[in-house]
Design a protein around this motif. Sequence first.
Motif, PDB file in Angstrom:
ATOM      1  N   ALA A 197       0.810  -1.178   0.101  1.00 37.96           N
ATOM      2  CA  ALA A 197      -0.011   0.099  -0.068  1.00 37.96           C
ATOM      3  C   ALA A 197       1.034   1.273   0.002  1.00 37.96           C
ATOM      4  O   ALA A 197       0.591   2.276  -0.660  1.00 37.96           O
ATOM      5  CB  ALA A 197      -0.683  -0.051   1.273  1.00 37.96           C
ATOM      6  N   TYR A 198       1.958   1.244   0.821  1.00 35.48           N
ATOM      7  CA  TYR A 198       3.056   2.436   0.823  1.00 35.48           C
ATOM      8  C   TYR A 198       3.399   2.575  -0.847  1.00 35.48           C
ATOM      9  O   TYR A 198       3.559   3.630  -1.088  1.00 35.48           O
ATOM     10  CB  TYR A 198       3.995   2.151   1.801  1.00 35.48           C
ATOM     11  N   HIS A 199       3.867   1.588  -1.517  1.00 36.24           N
ATOM     12  CA  HIS A 199       4.401   1.819  -2.588  1.00 36.24           C
ATOM     13  C   HIS A 199       3.494   2.255  -3.559  1.00 36.24           C
ATOM     14  O   HIS A 199       3.777   3.391  -4.251  1.00 36.24           O
ATOM     15  CB  HIS A 199       4.938   0.291  -3.110  1.00 36.24           C
ATOM     16  N   VAL A 200       2.306   1.783  -3.386  1.00 36.12           N
ATOM     17  CA  VAL A 200       1.092   2.246  -4.325  1.00 36.12           C
ATOM     18  C   VAL A 200       0.782   3.670  -3.946  1.00 36.12           C
ATOM     19  O   VAL A 200       0.943   4.482  -4.967  1.00 36.12           O
ATOM     20  CB  VAL A 200      -0.073   1.422  -4.138  1.00 36.12           C
ATOM     21  N   LEU A 201       0.891   4.224  -2.900  1.00 35.95           N
ATOM     22  CA  LEU A 201       0.605   5.591  -2.367  1.00 35.95           C
ATOM     23  C   LEU A 201       1.796   6.442  -2.920  1.00 35.95           C
ATOM     24  O   LEU A 201       1.784   7.507  -3.597  1.00 35.95           O
ATOM     25  CB  LEU A 201       0.620   5.492  -0.808  1.00 35.95           C
ATOM     26  N   ASP A 202       3.029   5.702  -2.846  1.00 33.89           N
ATOM     27  CA  ASP A 202       4.144   6.540  -3.297  1.00 33.89           C
ATOM     28  C   ASP A 202       4.193   6.761  -4.806  1.00 33.89           C
ATOM     29  O   ASP A 202       4.454   7.980  -5.468  1.00 33.89           O
ATOM     30  CB  ASP A 202       5.511   5.682  -2.834  1.00 33.89           C
ATOM     31  N   VAL A 203       3.637   5.683  -5.723  1.00 31.07           N
ATOM     32  CA  VAL A 203       3.430   5.716  -7.086  1.00 31.07           C
ATOM     33  C   VAL A 203       2.353   7.017  -7.097  1.00 31.07           C
ATOM     34  O   VAL A 203       2.595   7.891  -8.021  1.00 31.07           O
ATOM     35  CB  VAL A 203       3.078   4.807  -7.571  1.00 31.07           C
ATOM     36  N   MET A 204       1.216   6.990  -6.389  1.00 30.25           N
ATOM     37  CA  MET A 204       0.096   8.004  -6.773  1.00 30.25           C
ATOM     38  C   MET A 204       0.623   9.457  -6.577  1.00 30.25           C
ATOM     39  O   MET A 204       0.430  10.507  -7.175  1.00 30.25           O
ATOM     40  CB  MET A 204      -1.211   7.623  -5.915  1.00 30.25           C
ATOM     41  N   GLU A 205       1.513   9.554  -5.315  1.00 30.30           N
ATOM     42  CA  GLU A 205       1.999  11.071  -4.958  1.00 30.30           C
ATOM     43  C   GLU A 205       2.995  11.416  -5.978  1.00 30.30           C
ATOM     44  O   GLU A 205       2.939  12.687  -6.556  1.00 30.30           O
ATOM     45  CB  GLU A 205       2.697  10.832  -3.766  1.00 30.30           C
ATOM     46  N   ALA A 206       3.914  10.457  -6.672  1.00 32.10           N
ATOM     47  CA  ALA A 206       4.872  11.037  -7.647  1.00 32.10           C
ATOM     48  C   ALA A 206       3.942  11.222  -8.902  1.00 32.10           C
ATOM     49  O   ALA A 206       4.557  12.125  -9.618  1.00 32.10           O
ATOM     50  CB  ALA A 206       5.754   9.750  -7.626  1.00 32.10           C
ATOM     51  N   LEU A 207       2.971  10.482  -9.085  1.00 33.45           N
ATOM     52  CA  LEU A 207       2.338  11.045 -10.406  1.00 33.45           C
ATOM     53  C   LEU A 207       1.737  12.364 -10.343  1.00 33.45           C
ATOM     54  O   LEU A 207       1.770  13.168 -11.363  1.00 33.45           O
ATOM     55  CB  LEU A 207       1.426  10.004 -10.567  1.00 33.45           C
ATOM     56  N   LEU A 208       1.033  12.647  -9.158  1.00 30.85           N
ATOM     57  CA  LEU A 208       0.461  13.973  -9.135  1.00 30.85           C
ATOM     58  C   LEU A 208       1.571  14.892  -9.030  1.00 30.85           C
ATOM     59  O   LEU A 208       1.037  16.056  -9.693  1.00 30.85           O
ATOM     60  CB  LEU A 208      -0.412  13.952  -7.763  1.00 30.85           C
ATOM     61  N   ALA A 209       2.839  14.675  -8.340  1.00 30.67           N
ATOM     62  CA  ALA A 209       3.775  15.824  -8.470  1.00 30.67           C
ATOM     63  C   ALA A 209       4.168  15.935  -9.803  1.00 30.67           C
ATOM     64  O   ALA A 209       4.304  17.186 -10.317  1.00 30.67           O
ATOM     65  CB  ALA A 209       4.804  15.114  -7.526  1.00 30.67           C
ATOM     66  N   ALA A 210       4.345  14.613 -10.833  1.00 27.18           N
ATOM     67  CA  ALA A 210       4.664  14.942 -12.066  1.00 27.18           C
ATOM     68  C   ALA A 210       3.858  15.761 -12.855  1.00 27.18           C
ATOM     69  O   ALA A 210       4.256  16.673 -13.864  1.00 27.18           O
ATOM     70  CB  ALA A 210       4.857  13.554 -12.500  1.00 27.18           C
ATOM     71  N   ALA A 211       2.392  15.438 -12.584  1.00 19.73           N
ATOM     72  CA  ALA A 211       1.534  16.210 -12.967  1.00 19.73           C
ATOM     73  C   ALA A 211       1.504  17.646 -13.273  1.00 19.73           C
ATOM     74  O   ALA A 211       1.234  18.489 -14.021  1.00 19.73           O
ATOM     75  CB  ALA A 211       0.066  15.660 -12.727  1.00 19.73           C
ATOM     76  N   LYS A 212       1.886  18.015 -12.080  1.00 15.91           N
ATOM     77  CA  LYS A 212       2.051  19.585 -11.383  1.00 15.91           C
ATOM     78  C   LYS A 212       3.314  20.105 -12.020  1.00 15.91           C
ATOM     79  O   LYS A 212       3.202  21.110 -12.712  1.00 15.91           O
ATOM     80  CB  LYS A 212       2.185  19.541  -9.957  1.00 15.91           C
ATOM     81  N   SER A 213       4.341  19.303 -12.006  1.00 10.82           N
ATOM     82  CA  SER A 213       5.689  19.812 -12.702  1.00 10.82           C
ATOM     83  C   SER A 213       5.951  19.594 -14.132  1.00 10.82           C
ATOM     84  O   SER A 213       6.660  20.490 -14.642  1.00 10.82           O
ATOM     85  CB  SER A 213       6.830  19.458 -11.920  1.00 10.82           C
ATOM     86  N   GLY A 214       5.127  18.798 -14.513  1.00  7.36           N
ATOM     87  CA  GLY A 214       5.199  18.346 -16.146  1.00  7.36           C
ATOM     88  C   GLY A 214       6.632  17.907 -16.361  1.00  7.36           C
ATOM     89  O   GLY A 214       6.759  17.565 -17.658  1.00  7.36           O
TER      90      GLY A 214
END
Length: 369
Positions: A325-342
């Motif tokens: 669950a931690y790894h999945v959350l890490d992936v999701m948070e990284a995806l949202l950060a990437a979406a913000k920064s491009g």
Amino acid sequence: MSGPLRIGVVGAGNISGAYLETLSRLPNVRPVQVAARRPERARAVAARFPEVRATTPEDLCASDEVDLVLDLTTPEAHLEISLAAIAAGKHLYGEKPLAPTVEEARTILDAACAAGVRVGCAPDTVLGTGIQTARACVEKGEIGVPVAATAFMTTPGHERWHPDPEFYYRPGGGPLLDMGPYYLTALVLLLGPVRRVTGLSGSPRRTRTIGSGPRAGTTFPVEVATHVTGVLEHQGGALSTLMMSFEVWDSTLPRIEVYGTEGTVSAPDPNSFTGDVRVRHAADPAWHTAPVLGGYADGERGIGVADMAHAIATGRPHRASAELAYHVLDVMEALLAAAKSGDSRPVVSDSPLPEPIPAAARPEELGQG
Ligand SMILES: NC(=O)c1ccc[n+]([C@@H]2O[C@H](COP(=O)([O-])OP(=O)(O)OC[C@H]3O[C@@H](n4cnc5c(N)ncnc54)[C@H](OP(=O)(O)O)[C@@H]3O)[C@@H](O)[C@H]2O)c1
């Protein structure tokens, strides 16, 4: 410890009944207490289950009658409830996401490690026959070497049916953190952990309106991205394309497909325990429905808790693990950060994959040795 693992449930909302139904019928777990912020809600749920008594979250965590705290609160309360349970020396199993942020999730895991207690986390749908059969097909080499996958979750939004839907539109919610755990956990089981992500997101509507229940017609603010698209690079090199949206009225998209050098596997809804797995081999133009190759039969919400209880009793790792669950959350948070920064973001966490579940496994048999 001998006898069933005694479960105290914090959270008496929409999903609590489904868990209590399952936990009441399985032999190796026994729900004993339920608590919520509002005592009348806990009492209303307890009234439906004769073995379960209503109490407060504080008394439940402190109770000698409780071995594991099942956290069914909304995401913003997960840190508070988790730390209270762990501080009282209880094992913990929580609804997804593990916490609204990786930082909070890390605090939970560190506290659990220091206290020597176990943490499990939803989803347990991926322990059902649907995703376990799809995983077995991929692992048996039915489609050759997997090279890519797609995962699509589309809905106009949960406010149409949930009477208190605000949490779906606050941090910890949104289509990615709310529904992403089902799809990303399935993708990790099918293709392995993720090492890099990129994506984009949108949030076209600033408010939503409750569509059912006593507060129908109430408008509330949207604080999160409601349409998220992304690409995940798995550690083995396969690429998954993802769309998680609360902006789609209808679609004919598949839920999850895995593409390999020798064919395609089409997996059922990972928010469900069952469903047909269809396979198309390169040499055969017809699709075939795979036989059930794995997974707990007749799964319902709560089998992850029963699997964890069996794991505690026998000393094996539990499958719906906090590390996953931690790894999945890490992936999701990284995806949202990437979406913000491009740009693209590395994912540094990893997770061991849970043991596959054999085809004939029944959760009712988990208590029988
Ligand atoms: N609804 C579904 O179909 C569904 C399906 C799968 C997973 N989930 C997940 O399950 C979790 C709960 O969803 P839900 O739909 O059941 O939510 P819900 O109907 O809003 O119920 C949440 C419950 O948590 C309690 N609560 C919230 N904060 C608390 C706190 N600080 N201390 C003690 N109790 C607290 C609430 O107490 P009060 O009743 O006193 O307000 C309520 O009983 C979420 O993580 C969600 O993602 C839901």
